[in-house]
Design a protein around this motif. Structure first.
Motif, mmCIF file in Angstrom:
data_model
loop_
_atom_site.group_PDB
_atom_site.id
_atom_site.type_symbol
_atom_site.label_atom_id
_atom_site.label_comp_id
_atom_site.label_asym_id
_atom_site.label_seq_id
_atom_site.Cartn_x
_atom_site.Cartn_y
_atom_site.Cartn_z
ATOM 1 N N HIS A 172 0.941 -1.249 -0.026
ATOM 2 C CA HIS A 172 0.015 0.060 -0.079
ATOM 3 C C HIS A 172 0.917 1.489 0.020
ATOM 4 C CE1 HIS A 172 -2.973 2.873 1.036
ATOM 5 N NE2 HIS A 172 -2.681 3.282 2.226
ATOM 6 N N SER A 173 1.928 1.455 0.744
ATOM 7 C CA SER A 173 2.770 2.513 1.032
ATOM 8 C C SER A 173 3.304 2.531 -0.472
ATOM 9 C CB SER A 173 3.713 2.095 1.943
ATOM 10 O OG SER A 173 3.333 1.933 3.237
ATOM 11 N N VAL A 176 0.733 4.004 -3.036
ATOM 12 C CA VAL A 176 0.740 5.848 -2.725
ATOM 13 C C VAL A 176 1.782 6.341 -3.131
ATOM 14 C CG1 VAL A 176 0.106 7.341 -1.005
ATOM 15 C CG2 VAL A 176 -0.804 4.924 -0.699
ATOM 16 N N ALA A 201 4.536 9.691 1.442
ATOM 17 C CA ALA A 201 3.762 8.895 0.762
ATOM 18 C C ALA A 201 4.113 7.361 1.293
ATOM 19 C CB ALA A 201 3.582 8.618 -0.832
ATOM 20 N N HIS A 204 3.536 7.113 5.487
ATOM 21 C CA HIS A 204 2.436 7.825 5.972
ATOM 22 C C HIS A 204 1.914 6.848 7.097
ATOM 23 C CE1 HIS A 204 0.563 5.443 2.853
ATOM 24 N NE2 HIS A 204 -0.675 5.663 3.467
ATOM 25 N N ASP A 205 2.118 5.601 7.020
ATOM 26 C CA ASP A 205 1.371 4.286 7.630
ATOM 27 C C ASP A 205 2.165 3.666 8.666
ATOM 28 O OD1 ASP A 205 -1.444 4.921 7.118
ATOM 29 O OD2 ASP A 205 -1.606 3.272 5.687
ATOM 30 N N LYS A 259 -3.556 16.110 6.653
ATOM 31 C CA LYS A 259 -4.647 15.066 6.127
ATOM 32 C C LYS A 259 -6.149 15.740 6.106
ATOM 33 C CE LYS A 259 -2.069 10.859 7.585
ATOM 34 N NZ LYS A 259 -2.170 9.596 8.350
ATOM 35 N N ASP A 275 -3.497 8.180 -0.849
ATOM 36 C CA ASP A 275 -3.841 7.118 -0.129
ATOM 37 C C ASP A 275 -5.208 6.669 -0.290
ATOM 38 O OD1 ASP A 275 -3.966 5.507 2.309
ATOM 39 O OD2 ASP A 275 -4.194 7.438 3.565
#
Length: 323
Positions: A172-173, A176, A201, A204-205, A259, A275
């Motif tokens: 996912h990262s 993004v 990006a 972010h997680d 965000k 995201d």
């Protein structure tokens, strides 16, 4: 920002295709090899490309402070298969500082297949898309931390919502960052703004490493807050090596303010959009994965306050013939 080191005279005199000269991750504590013909340590070393069982010469004072997980500067030779004591012989010159470590030093085979594939693509993206060397190295240093990389490249991005499989967080990262990289460069304030957006990006997680591994029992502390908490050393290092505004913009992009819908810079909008795009695309793909081809919508159980979510798609009456 690059790591520099010089091969010893012994190795430099006989360079060949078997010569190895790069940082490696220490996977096991060095121990004296009893069968070696000289005083040498048996050490398991790894990189993203390959792992070695090494017969390594290490100065005693250096051997005493090397810990499992350290990245060390190594030069040496691959050995023939007939040599049963090891498949690599060399010497460790020093331990790399944490802020000089790169993703390439993540050991091969430690993480799941999805995470390892994502690591290779993240390494390529950083090298090709993030022009500022300080920003690029900040991302490398965070993702390659010895106490961090195994969780980041193996954890899911969520329990049920999207990318909910081993390696999903890294994938996912990456997605993004790829979406941000494909946006027109004119969409960003300037070149350094684009670099920081790409860094944000990818990072972010990162708070989900703790959040997911705890079983989502973090006493009410969300992954966004934990992301900021993990960034302390990187933000301090950025302030020391670049203009302080670089660290401030990265912090803003990863904060709740950045965000929010009222974010006041295009980089924040870019990361927020990317995201949502990555998460929704994956969730939609999973929702329709088992649905008949003629279904125009599909429901998926997400758990929590959003028990079910309906995903929509359009269907063509006149599909184009495959070329």
């Amino acid at each position: 920002m690059s790591i520099s080191y010089t091969a010893s005279t012994r190795f430099a005199e006989e360079e060949s295709e078997n010569f190895v000269l790069h940082p490696m991750r220490v996977m096991s504590l060095p121990r004296i090899h009893p069968a070696a013909p000289m005083r040498a340590y048996s050490v398991h070393l790894g990189t993203l490309d390959e792992n070695f069982h090494g017969l390594i010469e290490i100065p005693d004072e250096l051997a005493a402070r090397i810990a499992s997980g350290d990245v060390v500067l190594v030069n040496g030779w691959r050995l023939d298969d007939e040599f049963i004591l090891a498949d690599f012989f060399g010497e460790i010159r020093d331990v790399a500082p944490w802020h000089q470590v790169r993703i390439g030093s993540i050991p091969k085979g430690v993480n799941c297949e999805v995470g390892e594939c994502a690591a290779r693509q993240i390494l390529q993206l950083i090298d090709e898309e993030i022009a500022n060397p300080v920003v690029a190295q900040a991302v490398h240093a965070q993702l390659a931390r010895s106490d961090f990389y195994a969780g980041f490249f193996a954890a899911p991005a969520s329990s049920m919502a999207h990318h909910d499989f081993p390696g999903g967080l890294a994938l996912h990262s990456l997605e993004v960052a790829l979406i941000v990289a494909r946006m027109p460069r004119s969409s960003f304030t300037n070149a350094i703004g684009r670099d920081i957006a790409l860094a944000a990006a990818l990072l972010h997680d990162i708070g989900k490493v703790e959040y997911v591994l705890s079983g989502y029992c973090c006493h009410g502390t969300g992954h966004e807050t934990r992301t900021i908490a993990l960034l302390g050393p990187i933000l301090h290092w950025l302030r020391e090596n670049e203009d302080s505004s670089v660290a401030e913009l990265l912090l803003y992009l990863l904060s709740q303010d950045g965000k929010a819908a009222h974010a006041s810079c295009p980089e924040a909008i870019a990361v927020r959009f990317a995201d949502r795009m990555s998460a929704t695309a994956n969730a939609s793909q999973q929702a329709f994965a088992s649905a008949p081809r003629h279904f125009k919508y599909a429901k998926r159980k997400l758990g929590g306050p959003l028990a079910d979510k309906t995903y929509y798609r359009a269907l063509e009456l006149h599909q184009h013939a495959a070329e």
